[in-house]
Design an enzyme around this catalytic site. Structure first.
Site, mmCIF file in Angstrom:
data_model
loop_
_atom_site.group_PDB
_atom_site.id
_atom_site.type_symbol
_atom_site.label_atom_id
_atom_site.label_comp_id
_atom_site.label_asym_id
_atom_site.label_seq_id
_atom_site.Cartn_x
_atom_site.Cartn_y
_atom_site.Cartn_z
ATOM 1 N N CYS A 71 0.824 -1.211 0.000
ATOM 2 C CA CYS A 71 0.000 0.000 0.000
ATOM 3 C C CYS A 71 0.857 1.260 0.000
ATOM 4 O O CYS A 71 0.496 2.266 -0.616
ATOM 5 C CB CYS A 71 -0.944 -0.008 1.195
ATOM 6 N N THR A 72 1.997 1.193 0.670
ATOM 7 C CA THR A 72 2.906 2.334 0.670
ATOM 8 C C THR A 72 3.509 2.531 -0.715
ATOM 9 O O THR A 72 3.576 3.667 -1.208
ATOM 10 C CB THR A 72 4.009 2.144 1.736
#
Length: 149
Positions: A45-46
């Site tokens: 997600c980062t």
């Protein structure tokens, strides 16, 4: 029932990372990229958020706004956005109302919330539904579709 290409985007509201009310109808007439992701500060997600950040000007150049959605709290989103200098909107979907509204499935094992990107044209019609746990591909797919609008 999951939304698909050709469907009209539903109207919705949510709370953004600043604790303010977000109304999607305030973006009427503008292309949108709405991406659902599992969780703030996780590796995939980062990477996805930072790739959207790094190409944000490309999206803005095409007239589009980027909106990230996960079930994390406003506080978590605020920290995530600050840590990685994310210039786009993050919406909190703690009750999973938006996931249900869009029909976003869980991942293959059913353990994590799914990762799905929607591109909506300025008339509010969905032009792309891209469902893949591979986080980097979403950005290229969304840009590719936006360039055809």
């Amino acid at each position: 029932m999951a939304l698909k290409v050709g469907d009209k985007m539903p109207l919705f509201s949510a709370i953004d990372s600043n604790g303010k009310a977000f109304e999607v109808n305030n973006y009427a007439g503008k292309p949108l990229v709405i991406y659902f992701y599992p969780k703030d500060d996780t590796p995939g997600c980062t990477i996805q958020a930072c790739t959207f950040r790094d190409q944000y000007e490309d999206f803005k150049g095409l007239g589009a706004e980027v909106i990230g959605v996960s079930s994390d709290s406003e506080t978590s989103h605020q920290k995530f956005a600050s840590r990685y200098k994310l210039p786009f909107i993050l919406l909190s979907d703690g009750n999973k109302k938006l996931r249900r509204l869009f029909g976003v499935p869980n991942d293959l094992l059913g353990l994590l919330p799914g990762r799905v990107t929607y591109v909506i044209d300025k008339e509010g019609i969905i032009r792309l539904v891209f469902n893949s746990m591979s986080s980097k591909i979403h950005i290229a797919k969304a840009l590719q579709i936006l360039k055809t609008l």
